[in-house]
Design a protein around this motif. Structure first.
Motif, PDB file in Angstrom:
ATOM      1  N   GLY A 268       0.796  -1.222   0.000  1.00  0.00           N
ATOM      2  CA  GLY A 268       0.000   0.000   0.000  1.00  0.00           C
ATOM      3  C   GLY A 268       0.828   1.272   0.000  1.00  0.00           C
ATOM      4  O   GLY A 268       0.259   2.357   0.080  1.00  0.00           O
ATOM      5  N   ASP A 269       2.163   1.165  -0.069  1.00  0.00           N
ATOM      6  CA  ASP A 269       2.998   2.369  -0.149  1.00  0.00           C
ATOM      7  C   ASP A 269       2.580   3.202  -1.351  1.00  0.00           C
ATOM      8  O   ASP A 269       2.394   2.680  -2.441  1.00  0.00           O
ATOM      9  N   ARG A 270       2.431   4.485  -1.163  1.00  0.00           N
ATOM     10  CA  ARG A 270       2.119   5.381  -2.269  1.00  0.00           C
ATOM     11  C   ARG A 270       3.342   6.264  -2.488  1.00  0.00           C
ATOM     12  O   ARG A 270       3.704   7.044  -1.628  1.00  0.00           O
ATOM     13  N   LEU A 271       3.947   6.078  -3.627  1.00  0.00           N
ATOM     14  CA  LEU A 271       5.162   6.808  -3.947  1.00  0.00           C
ATOM     15  C   LEU A 271       4.982   7.573  -5.235  1.00  0.00           C
ATOM     16  O   LEU A 271       4.242   7.151  -6.115  1.00  0.00           O
ATOM     17  N   GLU A 272       5.664   8.678  -5.361  1.00  0.00           N
ATOM     18  CA  GLU A 272       5.681   9.384  -6.631  1.00  0.00           C
ATOM     19  C   GLU A 272       6.873   8.847  -7.413  1.00  0.00           C
ATOM     20  O   GLU A 272       8.020   9.083  -7.053  1.00  0.00           O
ATOM     21  N   LEU A 273       6.584   8.079  -8.450  1.00  0.00           N
ATOM     22  CA  LEU A 273       7.649   7.480  -9.251  1.00  0.00           C
ATOM     23  C   LEU A 273       7.997   8.386 -10.417  1.00  0.00           C
ATOM     24  O   LEU A 273       7.123   8.925 -11.081  1.00  0.00           O
ATOM     25  N   ARG A 274       9.281   8.519 -10.660  1.00  0.00           N
ATOM     26  CA  ARG A 274       9.783   9.266 -11.810  1.00  0.00           C
ATOM     27  C   ARG A 274      10.966   8.507 -12.382  1.00  0.00           C
ATOM     28  O   ARG A 274      11.713   7.858 -11.659  1.00  0.00           O
ATOM     29  N   CYS A 275      11.124   8.606 -13.685  1.00  0.00           N
ATOM     30  CA  CYS A 275      12.265   7.981 -14.344  1.00  0.00           C
ATOM     31  C   CYS A 275      13.540   8.649 -13.838  1.00  0.00           C
ATOM     32  O   CYS A 275      13.646   9.878 -13.882  1.00  0.00           O
TER      33      CYS A 275
END
Length: 80
Positions: free
Chosen positions: A23-30
Motif C-alpha cells: 500500500g505504499d504510495r510513492l511518486e515514481l519518476r524515471c
C-alpha cells in the motif's frame, strides 16, 4: 518487500523500485529523464522449473498499441 521493474515510455530507460510496505504510495519518476509516464515490465526470474512432465507456463502476446506488444504469462499451480 517486492521489487518492481518499470520502463519509461518517454526515453525507454528500465529501472527498479523497492516497495517496503504494502500500500505504499510513492511518486515514481524515471531516474534518467524525470518523466512520470512508464509501464511495469515482467522481470526475469532465477526460478527454474523442473524438466519432464507437468504443466508449463502459458504465454500470450498481443498488440497493445500501434508498434507495441504486451505479454502475459500464467504459471502452473500445485494442481496443474
Amino acid at each position: 518487500m517486492p521489487i518492481y521493474e518499470f520502463r519509461c515510455t518517454q526515453c525507454g530507460h528500465v529501472f527498479e523500485k523497492l516497495f517496503i510496505k504494502a500500500g505504499d504510495r510513492l511518486e515514481l519518476r524515471c531516474p534518467q529523464c524525470q518523466s512520470d509516464t512508464f509501464e511495469r515490465v515482467i522481470s526475469s526470474t532465477n526460478y527454474a522449473m523442473k524438466s519432464g512432465g507437468g504443466a508449463k507456463p502459458k504465454f500470450d502476446t498481443k498488440s497493445c498499441s500501434p508498434g507495441n506488444s504486451c505479454s502475459s504469462f500464467e504459471l502452473p499451480g500445485p494442481d496443474d
